[in-house]
Enzyme design. Structure first.
Site, PDB file in Angstrom:
ATOM      1  N   SER A  14       0.869  -1.241  -0.072  1.00 28.98           N
ATOM      2  CA  SER A  14      -0.197   0.054  -0.011  1.00 28.98           C
ATOM      3  C   SER A  14       0.962   1.390  -0.026  1.00 28.98           C
ATOM      4  O   SER A  14       1.538   1.518  -0.843  1.00 28.98           O
ATOM      5  CB  SER A  14      -0.956  -0.144   1.254  1.00 28.98           C
ATOM      6  N   ASP A  25     -10.049  -5.396  -3.384  1.00 23.62           N
ATOM      7  CA  ASP A  25      -9.637  -4.357  -2.486  1.00 23.62           C
ATOM      8  C   ASP A  25     -10.320  -3.287  -2.263  1.00 23.62           C
ATOM      9  O   ASP A  25     -10.797  -2.778  -3.203  1.00 23.62           O
ATOM     10  CB  ASP A  25      -8.311  -4.032  -3.088  1.00 23.62           C
ATOM     11  N   HIS A  27      -7.459  -5.535   1.066  1.00 23.40           N
ATOM     12  CA  HIS A  27      -6.355  -4.880   1.040  1.00 23.40           C
ATOM     13  C   HIS A  27      -5.410  -5.525   2.188  1.00 23.40           C
ATOM     14  O   HIS A  27      -4.483  -4.957   2.347  1.00 23.40           O
ATOM     15  CB  HIS A  27      -6.575  -3.672   1.436  1.00 23.40           C
TER      16      HIS A  27
END
Lengths: 289, 289
Positions: free
Chosen positions: B158, B235, B267
């Protein structure tokens, strides 16, 4: 034998669901009849569960844990996915019952139910984790997920290792296999559980024996067991766990125990993660036989 | 080329050490020169590090994380142990600097340094995570652990996937390989990072380009890259990540990207844990070549 599910029809609320190793790691909440409070538990569904009934393996966690610790830290999903096992991880105590003293210490009360059915006030109404993990939760799981209840096993860590051992020894034939990481093996002689047993079960230590693996094994007359125990040699709580007492009792009863003293490992989840695949394989040998 | 370690001789304090897959998962604390505060970072030492210098792989974490999330939840230690890699996981921001507004939101300030060197007040004194992860921390690691600095790679998740990509693209040859889980690929167009870049770098968006992987790749002239990106199709933050923009820029530059859109994955760390072994293998191919 016809069994009427006392708990199976209770509603489950899904709290979370994440794909993991091709299957799904989920958490559910329900109103527990035994514990008289809302409880969460975790369910891992392997890819195989999409098309077939799967064996089910229960993991009982240690002091201070919720249903989260094992599912986030042990990495068990990889091996459970490979072997096609549904894995259930319950919480370790009733929650939010507002009993005086419940939250005063980390090793008693909330997060520390010790897998017994309390007989003493003020605990006896809610603190019934033994019946919860051996009766209510399995009925709920069997009624709501694609499990083959004839193929059920159990394992656990520390306080939960104690739980896995006593659940097996008190219910011959209910679990196909048992294993434990650093279990409390002789809780009548362990500082943590002496305190808890006294509160939950009262001062008569004869009543404590019904929840002590080392005592239970002495009178065990059930089917053959094949117990796997991993114990870290650098475990900071080793003195409390007393595995030698349990092994001596098993040896006397000619019950085989594979006891692996693991050089350098401590009591935590890095230890569990290192050997989790071995434990899942141990259970899969019986569950997928 | 002789390099004088500006940071290498600073004292490290060991915070924890647990045996894991035959090696050790450790956490250290030090006084950071770049960030002007105490910082923690995690080091995994594989069994091989007892007798030989090992390659080193950096993992940069996402928003809200400390050095703990990756080491407790990803299960990377199994593959790092097998491939003989030292793995370093830094924290995601300076800590405890008491800057006004630092703790007001989860996506900016504490836990959200975005791997840039801030140029604006009140951030520019402490928020220098880019220099910290590319200069100070590697010098500290190289001076204190049995690493071969010529064999260094980087990956992340991320915000940390963004970090891994920009560190690689801004420093041709420094990292042997790069990969990312669900990276922020075009931060100039992402809500989280637009806010952060504005605060850290000021309103002139031309300055932001120096920390945007999609822009950086357009002018990349370094050695051949082989980028691996895993992205969950389920996600919940997919809209913020913009991998398609990065892939288009790579395609134009004829830089190969293995982009795997993973059906059903979200995610979180269950996604990372599922594919971590693939990423470690990707890096080991270059680090152990």
């Amino acid at each position: 034998m016809l069994s009427i599910p006392r708990f199976g029809r209770m509603a489950l609320k899904q709290v979370s669901s994440s794909k993991s190793f091709g299957g799904f790691q989920k958490v559910f909440e329900h109103d527990s009849v035994e514990l008289k409070c809302k409880m969460k538990f975790a369910v891992y569904l392997p890819p195989k569960a999409e098309s077939a009934k799967c064996p089910v393996l229960y993991f009982l966690s240690g002091l201070t844990c919720t249903e989260q610790n094992f599912i986030t830290k042990s990495g068990f999903q990889q091996a459970a996915s490979e072997h096609g096992l549904i894995v259930i991880a319950p919480d370790t105590s009733p929650r939010g019952c507002n009993i005086k003293g419940e939250d005063d210490s980390w090793d008693f009360g909330t997060g520390a139910g010790f897998y017994v059915d309390a007989t003493e006030d003020p605990w006896k109404t809610n603190y019934r984790m033994y019946s919860y993990v051996t009766e209510e939760l399995p009925q709920l799981v069997n009624a709501n997920f694609p499990v083959d209840p004839q193929r059920t096993s159990i394992f656990g860590h520390s306080m939960g290792g104690h739980g896995a051992l006593i659940c097996t020894l008190k219910n011959p034939g209910k679990y196909k296999s048992v294993s434990a990481f650093a279990p409390i093996c002789n809780p009548m002689l362990c500082v943590w559980s002496k305190k808890a047993f006294g509160e939950f079960l009262g001062p008569d230590q004869n009543k404590w024996k019904a929840y002590d693996a080392t005592h239970l094994v002495k009178s065990y007359t059930g089917s053959q067991l094949d117990i796997l125990i991993d114990q870290g040699k650098a475990d900071e709580f080793y003195d409390q766990l007393l595995p030698e007492n349990f092994i001596a009792a098993c040896t006397e009863k000619k019950i085989p125990v594979v006891f692996r003293l693991q050089e350098g490992y401590d009591h935590g989840y890095y230890f569990i993660a290192t050997f989790i695949a071995d434990h899942i394989r141990h259970h899969a040998k019986y569950l997928n036989a």
